[in-house]
Design a protein around this motif. Structure first.
Motif, PDB file in Angstrom:
ATOM      1  N   ASN A  30     102.018  37.000  72.358  1.00 57.74           N
ATOM      2  CA  ASN A  30     102.361  38.378  72.005  1.00 57.74           C
ATOM      3  C   ASN A  30     103.731  38.719  72.564  1.00 57.74           C
ATOM      4  OD1 ASN A  30      99.845  38.831  70.831  1.00 57.74           O
ATOM      5  ND2 ASN A  30      98.971  39.495  72.776  1.00 57.74           N
ATOM      6  N   GLN A  35     101.759  40.553  67.725  1.00 60.50           N
ATOM      7  CA  GLN A  35     101.176  39.226  67.918  1.00 60.50           C
ATOM      8  C   GLN A  35     101.977  38.241  67.078  1.00 60.50           C
ATOM      9  OE1 GLN A  35      97.069  38.592  66.675  1.00 60.50           O
ATOM     10  NE2 GLN A  35      96.697  37.655  68.659  1.00 60.50           N
ATOM     11  N   LYS A  38      98.858  33.258  66.474  1.00 63.57           N
ATOM     12  CA  LYS A  38      97.461  33.700  66.452  1.00 63.57           C
ATOM     13  C   LYS A  38      96.532  32.497  66.363  1.00 63.57           C
ATOM     14  CE  LYS A  38      99.226  37.571  63.920  1.00 63.57           C
ATOM     15  NZ  LYS A  38      99.566  37.998  62.588  1.00 63.57           N
TER      16      LYS A  38
END
Length: 70
Positions: A30, A35, A38
């Motif tokens: 992040n 973000q 992922k």
């Protein structure tokens, strides 16, 4: 998260195979509220060639920075 390189596990505990040069499992990154990566998984074995290809702002530089420790 576990990042392994050259058969050495930097974060986490796990078994790394001798032919595995790079093993990334479940990587999240992040930047503030955004973000960037992922749940990324990547394994590179001896003799393999991989390239990072993607659109702008897709996380290529972020992944490279994580792998090199920058």
């Amino acid at each position: 998260m576990k990042i392994s390189r050259d058969n050495y596990s930097f974060i986490g505990i796990g078994v790394i195979l001798m032919n595995t040069l790079l093993d990334i499992k479940d990587l999240y990154v992040n930047a503030g509220e955004k973000q960037i990566l992922k749940g990324l998984n990547l394994q590179v074995n001896k003799g393999e060639i991989h390239a990072l290809i993607g659109e702008n702002e897709s996380g290529k530089s972020t992944l490279t920075s994580c792998m090199t420790g920058i």
